[in-house]
Each structure stands twice: as structure tokens, then as C-alpha cells.
Design an enzyme around this catalytic site. Structure first.
Site, PDB file in Angstrom:
ATOM      1  N   HIS A 109     -22.251  18.940 -34.130  1.00 13.80           N
ATOM      2  CA  HIS A 109     -21.965  20.024 -33.169  1.00 13.80           C
ATOM      3  C   HIS A 109     -21.572  19.468 -31.795  1.00 13.80           C
ATOM      4  CE1 HIS A 109     -24.168  22.552 -36.116  1.00 13.80           C
ATOM      5  NE2 HIS A 109     -24.998  21.517 -36.144  1.00 13.80           N
TER       6      HIS A 109
ATOM      7  N   SER B 275       0.742  11.089 -13.975  1.00 16.05           N
ATOM      8  CA  SER B 275       1.105  12.449 -13.591  1.00 16.05           C
ATOM      9  C   SER B 275       2.145  12.380 -12.477  1.00 16.05           C
ATOM     10  CB  SER B 275      -0.142  13.175 -13.098  1.00 16.05           C
ATOM     11  OG  SER B 275       0.202  14.222 -12.229  1.00 16.05           O
TER      12      SER B 275
ATOM     13  N   GLU C  29      -2.576  12.846 -27.450  1.00 17.20           N
ATOM     14  CA  GLU C  29      -2.310  14.290 -27.418  1.00 17.20           C
ATOM     15  C   GLU C  29      -1.045  14.638 -28.212  1.00 17.20           C
ATOM     16  OE1 GLU C  29      -2.527  15.766 -23.284  1.00 17.20           O
ATOM     17  OE2 GLU C  29      -3.869  14.093 -22.949  1.00 17.20           O
TER      18      GLU C  29
ATOM     19  N   LYS D 219      -3.981   9.931 -11.823  1.00 17.59           N
ATOM     20  CA  LYS D 219      -4.084  10.247 -13.254  1.00 17.59           C
ATOM     21  C   LYS D 219      -3.579   9.151 -14.180  1.00 17.59           C
ATOM     22  CE  LYS D 219      -5.217  13.676 -15.071  1.00 17.59           C
ATOM     23  NZ  LYS D 219      -4.802  15.053 -15.090  1.00 17.59           N
TER      24      LYS D 219
END
Ligand code: ARG
Length: 459
Positions: A155, A276, A289, A282
Site C-alpha cells: 500500500h 525545466s 515518465e 529542476k
């Protein structure tokens, strides 16, 4: 005039040509188409269906066309529809009437079924070797991390301590199954459909087994109607590829989490991250992704193909031309994602200390503490309750089980002795789980060695 233009009195509309032409995507099967035609022509010559001389002339011209295509000297024509008719047209323009004999005893229906099987066989072999490389890299990282304790989750809540090796080897198991699935798909792809004709074979005495041997197939299709209209192998491959993407995607999801500021278990190498355009600080896990995102398109191709096939009566129908773009895109996607993922893993830094610190949180040794009591004779349910009480005490006092004094332990049960500290030590928790499949160094080392043998057997 079209190669099939005899019974037509009008030429096709340009909309028609553009709409049903497949050359823009099936041209990638030019090599398979030519090799298939060479084998067919040789067989026609051997069987006396066409003369030996014509057969040799055809094969020679086809080989020239292959070289010309590879040298970029040939422009395919949308009006010639597909790769099969483009090559036949070029052949006829080269050697005239002799070229017109190639298509004897053959249909584009069995021809396209042959080409796509040949093409996918090669792709499956390439993808298998990419999966093998990934397995090897993961197994090597695991070997260096049999003692790297980290939290094991259920979980996404801290559950029990495991090691990074144990975690990585879970993925190795998935990719081993993927490899087997690809091998299995290969078997059913490796069947020769040529000779099925349009749907009911032909009256010429074809030697299908000769063609099978020439083209390196295992066997021949046993029913010509199935031979031209079976695309199960495409669907099976899409399913195997979807499964690989699903595994990669789960793994990417974990890496994205592990790479976050909150976890800091790993740091993706600069060479596999991107920045970024607005936030200078960043460093994003974009590769992970993108792989996670591309999973969607591969699933989409699987769904599309299942749907294309679901309502098609026997035998060939033009719907089946829709088999190619999806499976080609899926194959291309896997051939990009697998090596990127493998390199990203290979260059990643693992922050062992952060993993261990995280494993100290969340009372992951609570089960071990209860098990220790059981070994002292306390029934498991009572042990569970005792440790539950201690956990509550820790929560209220912002402590870990390891931080409690013996007095604090004894205040709940006088069974406790100094030995409890060793029993709940993270390394003990991990290494006493010696059961096959578990995280102990002893077992995981044996699994790593077994995997090395499995990798050696992978072709
Ligand atoms: N381009 C076609 C395909 O990909 C080849 C087979 C065409 N056969 C036919 N009878 N029109 O399926």
C-alpha cells in the site's frame, strides 16, 4: 494501368489511391518481400511451373532491386499500393515479361502474411536481446546490493525491510517471463503461410516445404484459409510487448518516486535527466515518465488489433492491412524504451544510506519483534497485541522500537530480554528470512547466481 486493372474500365480516384495504399508503412518490409519472392521464384523453377531460366532471371533482378532500395535509388509509388506491387512493378520494368511470371501460384494475401511473419521474427529476436541486456544489468546491480537494506512496501506504506537486490530481482523475474513470452510468440510466428494463395491454395504443384526451408521457417500453415487470415501472432506479440511496457512502467513509477526530494533513494544520472525551461533548480526524471507514458500507446495498439480482428469473416479482408502500423509502432517503441531504461539504470546512483534510514522508520521490524516473542513461547496473537501496544507507545513518544529501553519493553511484558535488540536489528530482520524467495543475503546470492546461468542460456 494497375497490375489488377484488367476488369476495370475506369482508373481509381486519387482519394482511393491515397486511402487504401499501404506503401507509406509497409515499405519497411522490402527485404522480406524480396527474399520471399526469391524463394517462391526458385521453387517455381524447381517444380517446372516456370522455366529454370526465367526463375534465375527473376531472382537475379530481385537481388538487384534489393541493392537499389538499400542504396536509396528507388522511389516507391503510392499508385502501386503496397510493397508487394511496388516491387513487382519494378521487376517487370526491369525484365519485362519474365517478371510477370513471378506471381504464379501466389496471392498478395499469402505474400503479406509471409512478409509480416518474417519481419516480426527478426524484431522479436532483437527485442529479446534488449530484454536480456536489461536483465543482465539489473542482476549486476543486485549483486552489488545484497546488503543494501531498504523499506519494503505494501500500500506504499512501510511494511518490512528488504534489500535493493531483492527489490530489483522482482523485476528480473518479470523480465525473465517477458523473455519467455517473446520466445513463445516467436514459435507461433515461425510458421510459413506462403502457398495458401488467395485463400484456397492453387492448382500448381507448389513445394511449400522447400520454401519453408529456404526461408528458415519451422513448419507450414495447415489450413490455407487460416494461413492468409491468421493474425494471432501479431496480437500475441502486442500482448507480450504490452506486458513488457507494463513492467517498465511500474518500475519507472518507482524510480520517479525514489528520485523525488522526499525519498532520495536514487539519483538519476544527468545524462538521463532533463531540466525545466523556467525553474533553474529542476532535474526531472523525464525518461522514466516518457516510458510510463508510452505504455499507453502500446496498449492502444493491442486493443486496436483485437478489435480489428473481432468481426472479420474468413478469409482475407482488407481490414487486416490495419495490422501493420500498430505493431510496427509498438516494436519501435520497445526498441527505444528498453535501451533507454537499461542505460538509465546502469548510470543511476543508489543512496544506500537514505534507503537504510528510511527502513528504520515506520516500525518495519514490528513483525520481527512479535516473532521473537513467539519464539519465547508467547502465542502469536498475544505477541501481536504486545508489540501493538509498544508501537502505540512509540508513536505517542516519537520513538522507534530500537530506541526503547529494556525497562520500557518490560513495562509491557516481562518476557523481554536484551536479545530483543538483535532480533529487531534491520540486518537480522532481512537475513533471518532465509525462506526461498526471501531477502536474506544467502538466498538472494543464490538467486543472482541462478540468474547468471539463465542469462547464459538466453540466445
Ligand atoms: N497491402 C495489403 C495488406 O497489407 C496486402 C494484401 C492485399 N490483398 C488484397 N487482396 N487486396 O494486407
Amino acid at each position: 494501368m494497375k497490375l489488377w486493372g484488367g476488369r476495370f474500365t475506369k482508373s481509381t480516384d486519387s482519394f482511393t489511391d491515397h486511402f487504401h495504399s499501404s506503401i507509406s508503412f509497409d515499405s519497411r518490409m522490402y527485404k522480406e518481400d524480396i527474399l520471399g519472392s526469391c524463394a517462391h521464384a526458385t521453387m517455381l523453377g524447381n517444380q517446372g511451373i516456370i522455366s529454370k531460366e526465367d526463375s534465375e532471371k527473376i531472382v537475379e533482378a530481385l537481388k538487384e532491386i534489393l541493392v537499389e532500395i538499400e542504396n536509396g535509388q528507388i522511389q516507391f509509388d503510392e499508385k502501386a499500393e503496397d510493397i508487394h506491387m511496388n516491387i513487382e512493378t519494378i521487376l517487370i520494368s526491369k525484365i519485362g515479361d519474365v517478371g510477370k511470371r513471378l506471381h504464379t501460384g501466389r496471392s498478395r494475401n499469402d505474400q503479406v502474411a509471409l512478409d509480416i511473419r518474417m519481419y516480426l521474427k527478426e524484431q522479436i529476436t532483437e527485442i529479446k536481446s534488449l530484454v536480456k541486456e536489461l536483465i543482465e544489468v539489473l542482476n549486476n546491480i543486485a549483486e552489488k546490493n545484497v546488503e543494501t537494506v531498504m523499506p519494503g512496501y505494501t500500500h506504499l506504506q512501510n511494511a518490512q525491510p528488504v534489500t535493493l537486490a531483492h527489490h530489483l530481482l522482482a523485476y528480473v523475474e518479470m523480465f525473465k517471463r517477458d523473455y519467455d513470452r517473446l520466445s513463445d510468440t516467436y514459435k507461433r510466428t515461425n510458421v510459413l503461410p506462403l502457398g495458401s494463395g488467395a485463400l484456397a491454395t492453387t492448382t500448381y504443384p507448389l513445394d511449400r516445404n522447400f520454401v519453408k526451408e529456404q526461408l528458415g521457417f519451422d513448419s507450414i500453415t495447415l489450413d490455407s484459409m487460416d494461413g492468409v487470415s491468421d493474425r494471432d501472432f501479431v496480437i500475441e506479440l502486442l500482448s507480450a510487448l504490452s506486458m513488457i511496457m507494463m513492467h517498465l512502467s511500474r518500475f519507472c513509477e518507482e524510480i520517479i518516486i525514489w528520485n523525488s526530494q522526499q525519498y532520495k533513494f536514487v539519483e538519476i544520472d544527468d545524462s538521463y535527466s532533463t531540466g525545466s525551461s523556467i525553474m533553474p533548480q529542476k532535474k526531472n526524471p523525464d525518461m522514466a515518465e516518457l516510458i510510463r507514458g508510452k505504455t499507453g500507446r502500446v496498449y492502444g495498439h493491442l486493443m486496436a488489433m483485437l478489435t480489428v480482428m473481432k468481426g472479420i469473416p474468413l478469409a482475407y479482408n482488407k481490414d487486416m492491412q490495419e495490422d501493420k502500423e500498430g505493431v510496427f509502432d509498438a516494436v519501435d517503441t520497445l526498441k527505444m524504451c528498453l535501451p533507454v531504461f537499461t542505460r538509465m539504470m546502469e548510470t543511476m546512483t543508489f543512496n544506500k544510506e537514505n534507503m537504510r534510514q528510511a527502513a528504520r522508520k515506520g516500525f518495519m521490524n514490528a513483525t520481527d519483534a512479535a516473532d521473537w516473542l513467539v519464539k519465547q513461547g508467547v502465542p502469536f496473537r498475544d505477541a501481536h497485541a504486545i508489540i501493538g501496544q509498544l508501537v502505540l507507545y512509540c508513536v505517542n513518544n516519537d520513538k522507534n522500537l530500537d530506541d526503547l529501553t529494556l525497562e520500557e519493553y518490560k513495562s509491557v511484558s516481562d518476557v523481554f530480554t536484551e536479545d530483543i535488540y538483535n532480533a529487531i536489528d534491520l540486518d537480522t530482520c532481512v537475513n533471518s528470512r532465509k525462506v526461498e524467495g526471501g531477502p536474506s543475503k544467502e538466498y538472494i546470492t543464490s538467486l543472482i547466481n541462478l540468474n547468471k546461468e539463465v542469462i547464459k542460456e538466453m540466445k
